[in-house]
Write an enzyme that holds these catalytic residues in place. Structure first.
Site, mmCIF file in Angstrom:
data_model
loop_
_atom_site.group_PDB
_atom_site.id
_atom_site.type_symbol
_atom_site.label_atom_id
_atom_site.label_comp_id
_atom_site.label_asym_id
_atom_site.label_seq_id
_atom_site.Cartn_x
_atom_site.Cartn_y
_atom_site.Cartn_z
ATOM 1 N N PHE A 144 0.636 -1.362 0.002
ATOM 2 C CA PHE A 144 -0.165 0.256 0.015
ATOM 3 C C PHE A 144 0.826 1.102 -0.118
ATOM 4 O O PHE A 144 2.024 1.316 1.079
ATOM 5 C CB PHE A 144 -0.899 0.094 1.094
ATOM 6 C CG PHE A 144 -2.102 0.990 1.237
ATOM 7 C CD1 PHE A 144 -3.034 0.628 0.186
ATOM 8 C CD2 PHE A 144 -2.063 2.126 1.848
ATOM 9 C CE1 PHE A 144 -4.129 1.865 -0.035
ATOM 10 C CE2 PHE A 144 -3.012 3.087 1.850
ATOM 11 C CZ PHE A 144 -3.897 2.941 0.844
ATOM 12 N N ASP A 160 2.283 -5.656 7.559
ATOM 13 C CA ASP A 160 0.856 -4.786 7.566
ATOM 14 C C ASP A 160 -0.152 -5.741 7.336
ATOM 15 O O ASP A 160 -0.335 -6.261 6.264
ATOM 16 C CB ASP A 160 1.028 -3.541 6.543
ATOM 17 C CG ASP A 160 -0.206 -2.903 6.423
ATOM 18 O OD1 ASP A 160 -1.373 -3.009 6.924
ATOM 19 O OD2 ASP A 160 -0.025 -1.717 6.106
ATOM 20 N N TYR A 199 -10.546 -0.073 10.879
ATOM 21 C CA TYR A 199 -11.829 0.321 10.069
ATOM 22 C C TYR A 199 -12.173 -0.642 8.937
ATOM 23 O O TYR A 199 -13.306 -0.394 8.322
ATOM 24 C CB TYR A 199 -11.871 1.778 9.625
ATOM 25 C CG TYR A 199 -10.611 2.186 8.846
ATOM 26 C CD1 TYR A 199 -10.615 1.880 7.547
ATOM 27 C CD2 TYR A 199 -9.457 2.715 9.421
ATOM 28 C CE1 TYR A 199 -9.567 2.309 6.583
ATOM 29 C CE2 TYR A 199 -8.472 3.073 8.419
ATOM 30 C CZ TYR A 199 -8.402 2.958 6.981
ATOM 31 O OH TYR A 199 -7.417 3.281 6.368
ATOM 32 N N LYS A 200 -11.563 -1.531 8.608
ATOM 33 C CA LYS A 200 -11.864 -2.337 7.386
ATOM 34 C C LYS A 200 -12.832 -3.625 8.095
ATOM 35 O O LYS A 200 -13.694 -3.395 8.511
ATOM 36 C CB LYS A 200 -10.713 -2.714 6.810
ATOM 37 C CG LYS A 200 -9.908 -1.785 5.781
ATOM 38 C CD LYS A 200 -8.679 -2.098 5.349
ATOM 39 C CE LYS A 200 -8.213 -1.085 4.327
ATOM 40 N NZ LYS A 200 -7.552 0.006 5.337
ATOM 41 N N ARG A 227 -12.983 -3.714 -7.384
ATOM 42 C CA ARG A 227 -12.386 -4.489 -6.458
ATOM 43 C C ARG A 227 -13.785 -4.753 -5.299
ATOM 44 O O ARG A 227 -14.579 -4.017 -5.095
ATOM 45 C CB ARG A 227 -11.546 -3.606 -5.459
ATOM 46 C CG ARG A 227 -10.837 -4.557 -4.418
ATOM 47 C CD ARG A 227 -9.828 -3.749 -3.843
ATOM 48 N NE ARG A 227 -10.412 -2.301 -2.749
ATOM 49 C CZ ARG A 227 -9.930 -2.129 -2.004
ATOM 50 N NH1 ARG A 227 -8.674 -2.338 -1.577
ATOM 51 N NH2 ARG A 227 -10.275 -1.019 -1.240
#
Length: 409
Positions: A125, A196, A221-222, A368
């Protein structure tokens, strides 16, 4: 609450079906973007109101002790630890993934002062790469950020590498690194392994301790459903806690914060990874959201995730012309998302969202879809592909308003 849209044979006997009611999902929406922002757990608003009105409103400053605010970072950290295979005392919640990466990458580089290479991959990322670049420039000691293709990481680990810094699941394609194998290779070469877990925590079993990882970070938050901008978390293996030092010497990372000494003394153990005063309202939302996982068997969750993703791939490839699979076909090397290439990916995703199927787009051409087994059913998958197939067949995506890009894609 969203009800089941229809039925599907693979949903029979689903051990996680009842979890759907735990989320406040809009009626008529098939939500396939929990890998970007998890939906609202239904009980979180009441918990936040309690924190605001009863704890903050009534107890005021006393709430730090009376309601356990001061222990919240550690309490949440240990609960996340169960989901990512970390024994208690190795994770604290707080700050953002970027800030936490800065902390542990700094600490990891200091453990290998004679080496100058940070090894990562081109699927990482971007914020992780940006933070590494910034730290490299700040240190100004000749460090190099070396990037290779994801499939070339294993062969790039050598005795020049100080830290192997990887995101376990590629945010675009869902490609999943083998944490155990690559960590072993890093250690064999004398390097530190930093992971990560932004697209891993809450999505499938992670085994930080069993894989002998050194450091890890992740967001709340995912798949953990802690809310937009929810606090992140940081893992430091117990064997490093007595020697690893992070540079953000904030008062909550002090050995005795309320002694108010003029010189910094790092706290013992994982507490050194704390910095400033924690945002209690967002922490309380994350803590409440984790209640959803209390009775979830992560192996059961993973099995359903694989089933959902496999069904989606089969349905899309049999009914949707023009989409090319971007994700690994082998479920063993895939996270809990499926991505496809499509030349007008942004417009296609906007057309889907307009019809109630919410996924997202990643440049340059990837649509996605995230599959969260806690609230997505096999019936949802088929219904989503029905809509996708219709949009493609009618070219409904080919409209000006769908091609005009918003700031957030």
């Amino acid at each position: 609450m969203t009800s089941q849209l229809t039925t599907h044979p693979l949903d029979a006997g689903d051990k996680l079906a009842a979890k759907r009611a735990a989320f406040d999902l809009p009626e008529g929406v098939i939500y396939l973007d929990g890998n970007s922002l998890g939906p609202l757990p239904a009980h979180v608003p009441a918990r936040i109101e309690e924190v605001i009105r009863k704890e903050w409103g009534t107890s005021l400053i006393r709430a730090w002790n009376a309601h356990g605010w001061v222990e919240m970072q550690n309490r949440i950290g240990d609960r996340i630890g169960r989901l990512v295979g970390a024994a208690p005392g190795q994770i604290v919640a707080g700050d953002s993934t970027s800030i936490n990466l800065f902390k542990v990458l700094s600490a990891a580089l200091a453990l290998r002062p004679e080496r100058k290479v940070i090894l990562s991959d081109t699927g990482n990322f971007p914020t992780d790469l940006y933070m590494a670049q910034g730290l490299r420039d700040l240190l100004d000691k000749g460090h190099e950020l070396r990037l290779v293709a994801p499939e070339e990481v294993a062969g790039a680990i050598d005795d020049s590498v100080a830290v192997m810094m990887l995101t376990q699941v590629d945010y675009r394609t869902g490609r999943r690194h083998d944490m155990k194998d690559l960590t072993q290779r890093a250690h064999a070469a004398g390097a530190i392994a930093l992971w990560d877990l932004a697209h891993s925590a809450g999505a499938f079993q992670v085994e930080l301790d069993a894989c002998v990882a050194d450091f890890a970070i992740g967001c709340g938050y995912k798949y953990l459903n802690g809310g937009p901008g929810a606090p992140a978390f940081v893992y430091v293996a117990r064997r490093h806690q007595g020697v690893a030092r992070q540079p953000l010497a904030g008062w909550h990372g002090h050995e005795a914060p309320f002694a108010f000494e003029l010189d910094y003394r790092p706290a013992q153990g994982i507490d050194q990874m704390k910095v400033g005063t924690t945002p209690i309202l967002s922490m309380a939302a994350l803590e409440a959201a984790l209640d959803v996982f209390d009775d979830v068997d992560m192996a059961v969750l993973r099995a359903k995730s694989v089933s959902l993703c496999e069904l989606f791939i089969r349905e899309v490839e049999s009914r949707c012309e023009g989409l090319v699979l971007a994700s690994p076909r082998d479920a063993a090397v895939r996270g809990s998302q499926v991505s496809f290439h499509f030349p007008e990916g942004y417009a296609l995703m906007q057309a889907l969202i307009a019809r109630g199927v919410i996924g997202d787009f990643r440049a340059p051409d990837i649509v996605r879809f995230g599959f969260t087994p806690l609230y997505v059913s096999h019936a949802d998958v088929v219904a989503a592909v029905d809509i996708l197939a219709d949009i493609l067949a009618t070219r409904a995506w080919d409209r000006h308003e769908y091609k005009t890009r918003a700031k957030v894609t």
